[in-house]
Design a protein around this motif. Structure first.
Motif, PDB file in Angstrom:
ATOM      1  N   VAL A 203       0.853  -1.182   0.000  1.00 14.31           N
ATOM      2  CA  VAL A 203       0.000   0.000   0.000  1.00 14.31           C
ATOM      3  C   VAL A 203       0.891   1.234   0.000  1.00 14.31           C
ATOM      4  O   VAL A 203       1.738   1.390   0.880  1.00 14.31           O
ATOM      5  CB  VAL A 203      -0.935   0.024   1.221  1.00 14.31           C
ATOM      6  N   VAL A 204       0.703   2.091  -0.991  1.00 12.26           N
ATOM      7  CA  VAL A 204       1.436   3.349  -1.105  1.00 12.26           C
ATOM      8  C   VAL A 204       0.474   4.455  -0.686  1.00 12.26           C
ATOM      9  O   VAL A 204      -0.598   4.606  -1.272  1.00 12.26           O
ATOM     10  CB  VAL A 204       1.935   3.576  -2.549  1.00 12.26           C
ATOM     11  N   ARG A 205       0.850   5.208   0.343  1.00 12.13           N
ATOM     12  CA  ARG A 205       0.010   6.305   0.835  1.00 12.13           C
ATOM     13  C   ARG A 205       0.631   7.635   0.417  1.00 12.13           C
ATOM     14  O   ARG A 205       1.799   7.888   0.708  1.00 12.13           O
ATOM     15  CB  ARG A 205      -0.113   6.228   2.351  1.00 12.13           C
ATOM     16  N   THR A 206      -0.179   8.429  -0.264  1.00 10.62           N
ATOM     17  CA  THR A 206       0.277   9.749  -0.721  1.00 10.62           C
ATOM     18  C   THR A 206      -0.712  10.806  -0.248  1.00 10.62           C
ATOM     19  O   THR A 206      -1.848  10.497   0.111  1.00 10.62           O
ATOM     20  CB  THR A 206       0.382   9.792  -2.259  1.00 10.62           C
ATOM     21  N   ALA A 207      -0.260  12.048  -0.268  1.00 11.36           N
ATOM     22  CA  ALA A 207      -1.142  13.153   0.086  1.00 11.36           C
ATOM     23  C   ALA A 207      -2.222  13.269  -0.982  1.00 11.36           C
ATOM     24  O   ALA A 207      -1.976  13.025  -2.166  1.00 11.36           O
ATOM     25  CB  ALA A 207      -0.348  14.451   0.175  1.00 11.36           C
ATOM     26  N   ALA A 208      -3.411  13.634  -0.550  1.00 12.86           N
ATOM     27  CA  ALA A 208      -4.525  13.803  -1.484  1.00 12.86           C
ATOM     28  C   ALA A 208      -4.292  15.029  -2.357  1.00 12.86           C
ATOM     29  O   ALA A 208      -3.675  15.999  -1.927  1.00 12.86           O
ATOM     30  CB  ALA A 208      -5.833  13.941  -0.713  1.00 12.86           C
ATOM     31  N   ASP A 209      -4.796  14.953  -3.575  1.00  9.61           N
ATOM     32  CA  ASP A 209      -4.680  16.095  -4.469  1.00  9.61           C
ATOM     33  C   ASP A 209      -6.021  16.802  -4.642  1.00  9.61           C
ATOM     34  O   ASP A 209      -6.180  17.650  -5.509  1.00  9.61           O
ATOM     35  CB  ASP A 209      -4.116  15.679  -5.824  1.00  9.61           C
ATOM     36  N   ASP A 210      -6.995  16.465  -3.773  1.00  8.99           N
ATOM     37  CA  ASP A 210      -8.330  17.056  -3.886  1.00  8.99           C
ATOM     38  C   ASP A 210      -8.651  18.054  -2.778  1.00  8.99           C
ATOM     39  O   ASP A 210      -9.774  18.522  -2.662  1.00  8.99           O
ATOM     40  CB  ASP A 210      -9.391  15.964  -3.911  1.00  8.99           C
ATOM     41  N   GLY A 211      -7.655  18.365  -1.946  1.00 11.52           N
ATOM     42  CA  GLY A 211      -7.854  19.335  -0.880  1.00 11.52           C
ATOM     43  C   GLY A 211      -8.566  18.793   0.345  1.00 11.52           C
ATOM     44  O   GLY A 211      -8.835  19.531   1.283  1.00 11.52           O
ATOM     45  N   SER A 212      -8.869  17.488   0.377  1.00 14.76           N
ATOM     46  CA  SER A 212      -9.607  16.908   1.502  1.00 14.76           C
ATOM     47  C   SER A 212      -8.733  16.703   2.730  1.00 14.76           C
ATOM     48  O   SER A 212      -9.247  16.596   3.833  1.00 14.76           O
ATOM     49  CB  SER A 212     -10.220  15.571   1.093  1.00 14.76           C
ATOM     50  N   GLY A 213      -7.423  16.598   2.532  1.00 13.99           N
ATOM     51  CA  GLY A 213      -6.524  16.328   3.650  1.00 13.99           C
ATOM     52  C   GLY A 213      -6.437  14.853   3.998  1.00 13.99           C
ATOM     53  O   GLY A 213      -5.641  14.462   4.844  1.00 13.99           O
ATOM     54  N   GLN A 214      -7.251  14.019   3.370  1.00 13.01           N
ATOM     55  CA  GLN A 214      -7.211  12.580   3.613  1.00 13.01           C
ATOM     56  C   GLN A 214      -6.139  11.939   2.731  1.00 13.01           C
ATOM     57  O   GLN A 214      -6.059  12.242   1.544  1.00 13.01           O
ATOM     58  CB  GLN A 214      -8.569  11.942   3.275  1.00 13.01           C
ATOM     59  N   PRO A 215      -5.317  11.056   3.315  1.00 19.21           N
ATOM     60  CA  PRO A 215      -4.314  10.381   2.487  1.00 19.21           C
ATOM     61  C   PRO A 215      -4.983   9.508   1.435  1.00 19.21           C
ATOM     62  O   PRO A 215      -6.077   9.003   1.638  1.00 19.21           O
ATOM     63  CB  PRO A 215      -3.525   9.522   3.476  1.00 19.21           C
ATOM     64  N   ARG A 216      -4.313   9.358   0.322  1.00 20.20           N
ATOM     65  CA  ARG A 216      -4.806   8.511  -0.758  1.00 20.20           C
ATOM     66  C   ARG A 216      -4.000   7.226  -0.765  1.00 20.20           C
ATOM     67  O   ARG A 216      -2.778   7.253  -0.618  1.00 20.20           O
ATOM     68  CB  ARG A 216      -4.647   9.251  -2.077  1.00 20.20           C
ATOM     69  N   GLU A 217      -4.672   6.100  -0.918  1.00 20.30           N
ATOM     70  CA  GLU A 217      -3.995   4.806  -0.951  1.00 20.30           C
ATOM     71  C   GLU A 217      -4.040   4.228  -2.353  1.00 20.30           C
ATOM     72  O   GLU A 217      -5.085   4.225  -2.987  1.00 20.30           O
ATOM     73  CB  GLU A 217      -4.658   3.818   0.013  1.00 20.30           C
ATOM     74  N   THR A 218      -2.897   3.742  -2.795  1.00 20.89           N
ATOM     75  CA  THR A 218      -2.794   2.998  -4.039  1.00 20.89           C
ATOM     76  C   THR A 218      -2.261   1.620  -3.666  1.00 20.89           C
ATOM     77  O   THR A 218      -1.238   1.511  -2.992  1.00 20.89           O
ATOM     78  CB  THR A 218      -1.838   3.696  -5.029  1.00 20.89           C
ATOM     79  N   ARG A 219      -2.979   0.584  -4.080  1.00 16.68           N
ATOM     80  CA  ARG A 219      -2.623  -0.787  -3.701  1.00 16.68           C
ATOM     81  C   ARG A 219      -2.078  -1.557  -4.891  1.00 16.68           C
ATOM     82  O   ARG A 219      -2.610  -1.463  -5.992  1.00 16.68           O
ATOM     83  CB  ARG A 219      -3.842  -1.504  -3.126  1.00 16.68           C
ATOM     84  N   PHE A 220      -1.037  -2.305  -4.612  1.00 16.03           N
ATOM     85  CA  PHE A 220      -0.437  -3.186  -5.599  1.00 16.03           C
ATOM     86  C   PHE A 220      -0.411  -4.591  -5.021  1.00 16.03           C
ATOM     87  O   PHE A 220      -0.045  -4.772  -3.852  1.00 16.03           O
ATOM     88  CB  PHE A 220       1.014  -2.777  -5.911  1.00 16.03           C
ATOM     89  N   ASP A 221      -0.795  -5.580  -5.821  1.00 17.11           N
ATOM     90  CA  ASP A 221      -0.607  -6.963  -5.402  1.00 17.11           C
ATOM     91  C   ASP A 221       0.879  -7.279  -5.519  1.00 17.11           C
ATOM     92  O   ASP A 221       1.554  -6.806  -6.431  1.00 17.11           O
ATOM     93  CB  ASP A 221      -1.399  -7.920  -6.297  1.00 17.11           C
ATOM     94  N   VAL A 222       1.389  -8.058  -4.581  1.00 16.83           N
ATOM     95  CA  VAL A 222       2.770  -8.536  -4.645  1.00 16.83           C
ATOM     96  C   VAL A 222       2.690 -10.008  -5.038  1.00 16.83           C
ATOM     97  O   VAL A 222       2.068 -10.810  -4.342  1.00 16.83           O
ATOM     98  CB  VAL A 222       3.494  -8.373  -3.291  1.00 16.83           C
TER      99      VAL A 222
END
Length: 110
Positions: free
Chosen positions: A78-97
């Motif tokens: 799981v890669v957590r990045t800052a949101a780009d929508d101004g919500s302040g909620q982190p965004r998660e991008t998931r990759f299967d390993v």
């Protein structure tokens, strides 16, 4: 694998991250589009990288509505990045390993 993802983010190099991924079964246009998406992902500040079942989240703001962990044989990064929508909620991008030919690879969750 985690360190390799961190290294790719530190240089903001989507090709470096793409080199960790399995691309079998993808068409050329899909691969190009996915690498462009990785480039967009890398433009946001990285907050953390961890496993889906990792209770010690790398980010102080973790939501309680995380999806359940995959079965034992499957792992996710799981890669957590800052949101780009101004919500302040982190965004998660998931990759299967996945394991192929004795190596670990990332596979996009499409």
């Amino acid at each position: 694998m985690r360190q390799s993802v961190l290294d790719a983010f530190s240089t903001r190099d989507p090709n470096r991250l793409a080199g960790l991924m399995l691309w079998g079964g993808y068409g050329q246009q899909s691969v190009v589009a996915d690498i462009r998406s990785l480039g967009g992902l890398m433009q946001r500040p990285l907050l953390g990288v961890g496993q889906a079942d990792d209770d010690s989240a790398d980010t102080p703001a973790s939501s309680g509505s995380a999806p359940p962990a995959p079965p034992n044989d499957e792992r996710q990064l799981v890669v957590r990045t800052a949101a780009d929508d101004g919500s302040g909620q982190p965004r998660e991008t998931r990759f299967d390993v996945v394991r192929r030919s004795g190596c670990l690879w990332l596979r996009g969750r499409g």
